[in-house]
Design a protein around this motif. Structure first.
Motif, PDB file in Angstrom:
ATOM      1  N   GLY A  38     -14.780   1.109 -54.006  1.00 41.78           N
ATOM      2  CA  GLY A  38     -14.690   1.645 -52.859  1.00 41.78           C
ATOM      3  C   GLY A  38     -14.694   0.947 -51.334  1.00 41.78           C
ATOM      4  N   ALA A  39     -15.526   0.055 -51.347  1.00 39.84           N
ATOM      5  CA  ALA A  39     -15.709  -0.623 -49.987  1.00 39.84           C
ATOM      6  C   ALA A  39     -14.609  -1.897 -49.732  1.00 39.84           C
ATOM      7  CB  ALA A  39     -16.887  -1.353 -49.628  1.00 39.84           C
ATOM      8  N   ARG A  40     -13.855  -2.250 -51.034  1.00 41.50           N
ATOM      9  CA  ARG A  40     -12.946  -3.449 -50.923  1.00 41.50           C
ATOM     10  C   ARG A  40     -11.813  -3.012 -50.133  1.00 41.50           C
ATOM     11  NH1 ARG A  40     -11.011  -7.978 -52.772  1.00 41.50           N
ATOM     12  NH2 ARG A  40      -8.883  -7.996 -53.746  1.00 41.50           N
ATOM     13  N   PRO A  41     -11.063  -3.969 -49.454  1.00 40.11           N
ATOM     14  CA  PRO A  41      -9.882  -3.538 -48.869  1.00 40.11           C
ATOM     15  C   PRO A  41      -8.835  -3.020 -49.927  1.00 40.11           C
ATOM     16  CG  PRO A  41     -10.594  -5.735 -47.934  1.00 40.11           C
ATOM     17  CD  PRO A  41     -11.574  -5.300 -49.090  1.00 40.11           C
ATOM     18  N   ALA A  42      -8.004  -2.020 -49.769  1.00 37.72           N
ATOM     19  CA  ALA A  42      -6.925  -1.788 -50.506  1.00 37.72           C
ATOM     20  C   ALA A  42      -5.521  -1.965 -50.130  1.00 37.72           C
ATOM     21  CB  ALA A  42      -6.957  -0.287 -50.517  1.00 37.72           C
ATOM     22  N   VAL A  43      -5.496  -1.771 -48.700  1.00 39.34           N
ATOM     23  CA  VAL A  43      -4.007  -1.777 -48.002  1.00 39.34           C
ATOM     24  C   VAL A  43      -4.376  -2.446 -46.715  1.00 39.34           C
ATOM     25  CG1 VAL A  43      -2.099  -0.517 -47.176  1.00 39.34           C
ATOM     26  CG2 VAL A  43      -2.908   0.139 -49.177  1.00 39.34           C
ATOM     27  N   THR A  44      -3.647  -3.570 -46.562  1.00 41.74           N
ATOM     28  CA  THR A  44      -3.598  -4.329 -45.309  1.00 41.74           C
ATOM     29  C   THR A  44      -2.384  -4.358 -44.642  1.00 41.74           C
ATOM     30  OG1 THR A  44      -5.657  -5.689 -46.003  1.00 41.74           O
ATOM     31  CG2 THR A  44      -4.203  -6.454 -44.250  1.00 41.74           C
ATOM     32  N   PHE A  45      -2.116  -4.125 -43.337  1.00 43.47           N
ATOM     33  CA  PHE A  45      -0.868  -3.895 -42.799  1.00 43.47           C
ATOM     34  C   PHE A  45      -1.318  -4.688 -41.310  1.00 43.47           C
ATOM     35  CE2 PHE A  45       2.186  -1.701 -40.184  1.00 43.47           C
ATOM     36  CZ  PHE A  45       3.605  -2.538 -40.479  1.00 43.47           C
ATOM     37  N   LEU A  46      -0.581  -5.641 -41.029  1.00 44.39           N
ATOM     38  CA  LEU A  46      -1.046  -6.407 -39.734  1.00 44.39           C
ATOM     39  C   LEU A  46      -2.255  -6.454 -39.435  1.00 44.39           C
ATOM     40  CD1 LEU A  46       2.101  -5.164 -37.823  1.00 44.39           C
ATOM     41  CD2 LEU A  46       1.705  -7.073 -38.652  1.00 44.39           C
ATOM     42  N   ASN A  47      -2.860  -5.633 -38.285  1.00 40.38           N
ATOM     43  CA  ASN A  47      -4.331  -5.760 -37.948  1.00 40.38           C
ATOM     44  C   ASN A  47      -5.157  -4.512 -38.868  1.00 40.38           C
ATOM     45  OD1 ASN A  47      -3.707  -3.817 -36.206  1.00 40.38           O
ATOM     46  ND2 ASN A  47      -4.971  -4.600 -34.586  1.00 40.38           N
ATOM     47  N   THR A  49      -6.732  -1.972 -41.958  1.00 41.59           N
ATOM     48  CA  THR A  49      -6.825  -2.060 -43.292  1.00 41.59           C
ATOM     49  C   THR A  49      -7.531  -0.849 -43.718  1.00 41.59           C
ATOM     50  OG1 THR A  49      -7.052  -4.553 -43.406  1.00 41.59           O
ATOM     51  CG2 THR A  49      -8.377  -3.257 -45.083  1.00 41.59           C
ATOM     52  N   LEU A  50      -7.105  -0.319 -44.881  1.00 38.86           N
ATOM     53  CA  LEU A  50      -7.807   0.986 -45.462  1.00 38.86           C
ATOM     54  C   LEU A  50      -8.606   0.136 -46.621  1.00 38.86           C
ATOM     55  CD1 LEU A  50      -5.075   3.368 -45.507  1.00 38.86           C
ATOM     56  CD2 LEU A  50      -7.016   3.405 -43.985  1.00 38.86           C
ATOM     57  N   THR A  51      -9.731   0.815 -46.836  1.00 36.61           N
ATOM     58  CA  THR A  51     -10.664   0.436 -47.890  1.00 36.61           C
ATOM     59  C   THR A  51     -10.039   1.325 -49.226  1.00 36.61           C
ATOM     60  OG1 THR A  51     -12.179   2.113 -47.712  1.00 36.61           O
ATOM     61  CG2 THR A  51     -12.574  -0.253 -46.623  1.00 36.61           C
ATOM     62  N   TYR A  52     -10.518   1.034 -50.544  1.00 41.26           N
ATOM     63  CA  TYR A  52      -9.999   1.864 -51.478  1.00 41.26           C
ATOM     64  C   TYR A  52     -10.770   3.357 -51.431  1.00 41.26           C
ATOM     65  CZ  TYR A  52      -7.364  -0.883 -54.289  1.00 41.26           C
ATOM     66  OH  TYR A  52      -6.192  -1.686 -54.826  1.00 41.26           O
ATOM     67  N   ALA A  53     -11.977   3.454 -50.598  1.00 39.79           N
ATOM     68  CA  ALA A  53     -12.634   4.982 -50.496  1.00 39.79           C
ATOM     69  C   ALA A  53     -11.650   5.503 -49.475  1.00 39.79           C
ATOM     70  CB  ALA A  53     -13.890   4.557 -50.127  1.00 39.79           C
ATOM     71  N   GLN A  54     -11.098   4.878 -48.363  1.00 40.61           N
ATOM     72  CA  GLN A  54     -10.351   5.364 -47.307  1.00 40.61           C
ATOM     73  C   GLN A  54      -8.952   5.714 -47.913  1.00 40.61           C
ATOM     74  OE1 GLN A  54     -10.554   2.193 -44.745  1.00 40.61           O
ATOM     75  NE2 GLN A  54     -12.177   3.381 -43.160  1.00 40.61           N
ATOM     76  N   TYR A 156      -1.332   3.291 -38.085  1.00 43.28           N
ATOM     77  CA  TYR A 156      -2.657   2.571 -39.216  1.00 43.28           C
ATOM     78  C   TYR A 156      -3.114   1.211 -38.495  1.00 43.28           C
ATOM     79  CZ  TYR A 156      -2.903   6.657 -42.065  1.00 43.28           C
ATOM     80  OH  TYR A 156      -3.084   7.951 -42.400  1.00 43.28           O
ATOM     81  N   LEU A 157      -2.681   1.059 -37.467  1.00 38.60           N
ATOM     82  CA  LEU A 157      -2.805  -0.274 -36.713  1.00 38.60           C
ATOM     83  C   LEU A 157      -4.407   0.052 -36.025  1.00 38.60           C
ATOM     84  CD1 LEU A 157       0.376  -1.694 -35.675  1.00 38.60           C
ATOM     85  CD2 LEU A 157      -0.688  -2.206 -37.823  1.00 38.60           C
ATOM     86  N   ARG A 158      -5.058  -1.252 -35.491  1.00 39.45           N
ATOM     87  CA  ARG A 158      -6.279  -1.102 -34.843  1.00 39.45           C
ATOM     88  C   ARG A 158      -6.010  -1.309 -33.195  1.00 39.45           C
ATOM     89  NH1 ARG A 158      -9.521  -4.836 -35.455  1.00 39.45           N
ATOM     90  NH2 ARG A 158      -8.347  -5.974 -37.016  1.00 39.45           N
ATOM     91  N   PHE A 159      -6.729  -0.944 -32.593  1.00 39.96           N
ATOM     92  CA  PHE A 159      -6.831  -1.301 -31.112  1.00 39.96           C
ATOM     93  C   PHE A 159      -6.850  -2.867 -31.060  1.00 39.96           C
ATOM     94  CE2 PHE A 159      -8.424  -2.451 -27.026  1.00 39.96           C
ATOM     95  CZ  PHE A 159      -7.862  -1.574 -26.268  1.00 39.96           C
ATOM     96  N   LEU A 161      -3.384  -3.622 -30.793  1.00 41.27           N
ATOM     97  CA  LEU A 161      -1.853  -3.421 -31.422  1.00 41.27           C
ATOM     98  C   LEU A 161      -1.381  -1.888 -31.596  1.00 41.27           C
ATOM     99  CD1 LEU A 161       0.026  -5.728 -32.192  1.00 41.27           C
ATOM    100  CD2 LEU A 161      -0.735  -5.411 -34.693  1.00 41.27           C
ATOM    101  N   ASN A 162      -2.050  -0.996 -31.703  1.00 40.70           N
ATOM    102  CA  ASN A 162      -1.711   0.438 -32.015  1.00 40.70           C
ATOM    103  C   ASN A 162      -1.110   0.613 -30.746  1.00 40.70           C
ATOM    104  OD1 ASN A 162      -4.238   0.591 -30.700  1.00 40.70           O
ATOM    105  ND2 ASN A 162      -4.588   2.647 -31.602  1.00 40.70           N
ATOM    106  N   LEU A 163      -1.480   0.144 -29.581  1.00 47.56           N
ATOM    107  CA  LEU A 163      -1.032   0.434 -28.210  1.00 47.56           C
ATOM    108  C   LEU A 163       0.390  -0.141 -27.872  1.00 47.56           C
ATOM    109  CD1 LEU A 163      -4.311   1.448 -26.224  1.00 47.56           C
ATOM    110  CD2 LEU A 163      -2.734   3.161 -27.649  1.00 47.56           C
ATOM    111  N   LEU A 164       0.164  -1.527 -28.156  1.00 42.55           N
ATOM    112  CA  LEU A 164       1.388  -2.504 -27.825  1.00 42.55           C
ATOM    113  C   LEU A 164       2.376  -2.508 -28.576  1.00 42.55           C
ATOM    114  CD1 LEU A 164      -1.255  -5.541 -27.090  1.00 42.55           C
ATOM    115  CD2 LEU A 164      -0.247  -3.947 -25.494  1.00 42.55           C
ATOM    116  N   ALA A 165       2.129  -1.969 -29.970  1.00 46.44           N
ATOM    117  CA  ALA A 165       3.216  -1.986 -30.874  1.00 46.44           C
ATOM    118  C   ALA A 165       4.615  -1.395 -30.584  1.00 46.44           C
ATOM    119  CB  ALA A 165       3.032  -1.767 -32.325  1.00 46.44           C
ATOM    120  N   PRO A 166       4.134  -0.081 -30.061  1.00 45.33           N
ATOM    121  CA  PRO A 166       5.621   0.682 -29.670  1.00 45.33           C
ATOM    122  C   PRO A 166       6.419   0.094 -28.549  1.00 45.33           C
ATOM    123  CG  PRO A 166       3.743   2.240 -29.945  1.00 45.33           C
ATOM    124  CD  PRO A 166       3.187   0.662 -29.924  1.00 45.33           C
ATOM    125  N   LEU A 167       5.901  -0.749 -27.580  1.00 47.18           N
ATOM    126  CA  LEU A 167       6.487  -1.144 -26.596  1.00 47.18           C
ATOM    127  C   LEU A 167       7.437  -2.309 -27.169  1.00 47.18           C
ATOM    128  CD1 LEU A 167       3.949  -1.704 -24.042  1.00 47.18           C
ATOM    129  CD2 LEU A 167       5.304   0.010 -23.935  1.00 47.18           C
TER     130      LEU A 167
END
Length: 573
Positions: A38-47, A49-54, A156-159, A161-167
């Motif tokens: 559950g705590a292991r990274p499942a999906v990583t995209f740029l910055n 990540t979702l764990t398997y639980a998430q 699903y990006l973190r701060f 980048l989630n604000l800068l990416a659209p620009l």
């Protein structure tokens, strides 16, 4: 061991000849993986990540959202996304809701989308904001789905980048972000997931029930929906798990550059990765080689399913020797034959082992793979995987087995074989005969049960009654030090019926000319196989999985001959 299955002797230690399949559907496999890792990274995209639980919770919440929209068991749900976290969530969530997934290429034209979604009778479609605003919204009246769910790259990006990416994304050509106005029947993906509780009253999934309509590439006419069941998809994952005995559950990092809307990426990257508890490192653009290299180095990628063109591109990337790709330990190559030089260069570069295999949309897709630890025969697609039978049969009667080493049509049988083509009984009867899938591929089998694909039946060139297989010609040409890529087709010839034409991409700085190509071919091929025409291109046309599109080259040749007034132009295809 049956004498009719000599390939069993080639299996690595620990690989069973037959599998006792677990009746575990893919959403159940995700839940099981989440309970273990559950705590292991499942999906990583740029910055992000979702764990398997998430991931498991998000898939259940998405399933709940679909049910609240009125999606019932068996309804078709289209997923038209690049490799984003939303594609993974949507696929597992739709299956968990009891729906049938329809994976759709985000690069499709309106005509292609309209055909596929109408043919499948899709009730809901998940797409990106830029595809919605750029193509679908203005044509909504022509399309079948009643509801649309819009995903956005920054979701699903973190701060920050989630604000800068659209620009940055909206300034790309074409744009990869678009502002979506509120309107009836249109929902935002992450808001939908966040606002719905995980589905608790889950439908009971039939292991033999339909899970996926995987549309073929449509190389001849309109694409057909291969009907893949939960058994097909889960069974093929279990076959891959059994084959790669060196992979460690809960420890691998898998570069997911193959498109998830293609069955190769869907099964070998996503579904296999989730089953194994691997970290999926998502790459939406496989042609962004700098991003691929950066991800391999940063995330310490261990498994890299790919295609020959991508291995070749990384080999040729400027300064590749200065990058550390040593974390990669195993690669699976499919979709097209890989040249020995390309394979050996990539292995020297990384220290990894590349095993070539074979599959198709109708087989979920994997049917053949070379052993990872045992005898690997470069130039072959290896041997049938566990619980899989294969034969090479006469191309005329399509039933009688041919002699060892003789070319014929490859037919396969096993738990990964599709149920048929959606609403196409005649095409189903043509492809599925007495439990065997007729692949349309020409192959040979040797005395040890290793298979070699020599070409597609429709691609075979008939030169005055002599057979020429384009893959063989391409392999010879690409062994030349000045040739980066090659693709061969048949073109009309008044004397021979057809003759051989090769399209060649030279290495940068090369002055290789047509005479040089012919001289190389003459030294390595029988006279009738030598290209009589050579055309140099800057690049070869490729599909979204970087497979060379011979049909596009044929279409170009037809158009060129028609424009120049050459005789019999219509025969070039």
């Amino acid at each position: 061991m049956s004498s009719s299955r000599p390939w069993h002797a080639a299996y690595d230690d620990g690989v069973p000849t037959e599998l006792d399949l677990e009746a575990v559907c893919l959403p159940e496999a995700l839940a099981r993986t989440a309970s273990r890792y559950g705590a292991r990274p499942a999906v990583t995209f740029l910055n992000g990540t979702l764990t398997y639980a998430q991931l498991d919770r998000a898939a259940s919440s998405f399933a709940g959202a679909l049910v609240s929209m009125g999606v019932q068991q068996g309804d078709r749900v289209a997923i038209q996304l690049p490799n984003l976290p939303q594609a993974v969530i949507a696929f597992y969530g739709a299956l968990r809701a009891g729906a049938v997934c329809v994976m759709t290429n985000p690069l499709y034209t309106l005509r292609e989308v309209e055909h596929q979604w109408a043919d499948a009778d899709c009730k809901v479609a998940i797409t990106s904001d830029f595809t919605w605003m750029g193509l679908l919204r203005e044509n909504r009246a022509r399309l079948r789905p009643e509801r649309y769910i819009i995903a956005s790259i920054p979701e699903y990006l973190r701060f920050p980048l989630n604000l800068l990416a659209p620009l940055k994304l909206k300034r790309q050509d074409p744009p990869r972000w678009a502002k979506v106005p509120a309107e009836k029947g249109v929902s935002r993906f992450k808001r939908l997931v966040d606002s719905h509780a995980p589905l608790t009253a889950r439908p009971v999934l039939d292991f033999d029930g339909l899970a996926l309509l995987q549309y073929t590439g449509g190389t001849t006419g309109l694409s057909k929906g291969a009907m893949l069941s939960h058994r097909n998809l889960s069974g093929n994952v279990q076959q891959i798990v059994a084959w790669f005995t060196r992979a460690e559950p809960g420890s691998e990092v898998l570069l997911t550059a193959l498109p998830l809307f293609h069955v190769f990426g869907l099964t070998v990257c996503m579904n296999y990765g989730v089953w194994m508890g691997a970290q999926l490192v998502l790459q939406p653009n496989p042609r962004d080689y700098a991003a691929l290299i950066k991800s391999i180095e940063k995330e310490r990628v261990t498994l890299f399913p790919s295609v020959p063109a991508l291995f070749n591109a990384l080999n040729e990337y400027p300064g590749i020797e200065s990058h550390d790709l040593s974390s990669i330990k195993a690669c699976f190559s499919g979709s097209a034959p890989i040249a020995r030089d390309v394979l050996e260069r990539f292995e020297r570069l990384t220290g990894a082992t590349i095993v070539e295999g074979f599959g198709m949309s109708e087989t979920s897709p994997v049917t053949h793979v070379n052993p990872l630890l045992g005898e690997r025969r470069i130039g072959t697609v290896g041997v049938p995987v566990s619980s899989t039978d294969a034969r090479v049969v006469d191309v005329e009667d399509r039933t009688t087995p041919v002699e060892l080493g003789q070319e014929g049509e490859l037919i396969v049988s096993g738990p990964q074989i599709m149920q048929g083509y959606w609403n196409r009984p005649e095409e189903t009867a043509e492809a599925l005969r007495d439990g065997w899938m007729h692949t349309g591929d020409l192959a040979t089998m040797d005395e040890s049960g290793y298979f070699k694909i020599v070409g597609r039946m429709k691609d075979m060139i008939n030169c005055g009654g002599l057979k020429v297989f384009p893959d063989e010609v391409d392999g010879v040409l690409m062994a030349h030090e000045d040739i980066l890529e090659a693709a061969t087709i048949g073109v009309p010839d008044p004397r021979r019926g057809e003759t051989v034409k090769s399209f060649v991409v030279r290495r940068p700085g090369s002055s290789l000319d047509e005479a040089g190509v012919e001289a190389w071919a003459r030294a390595n091929l029988a006279a009738y196989k030598i290209p009589r025409q050579v055309e140099f291109l800057d690049e070869l046309p490729k599909s979204t999985v970087m497979k060379v599109l011979r049909r596009e080259l044929r279409d170009r040749e037809v158009a060129r001959r028609a424009a120049s007034g050459e005789d019999d132009a219509s025969h070039a295809d």
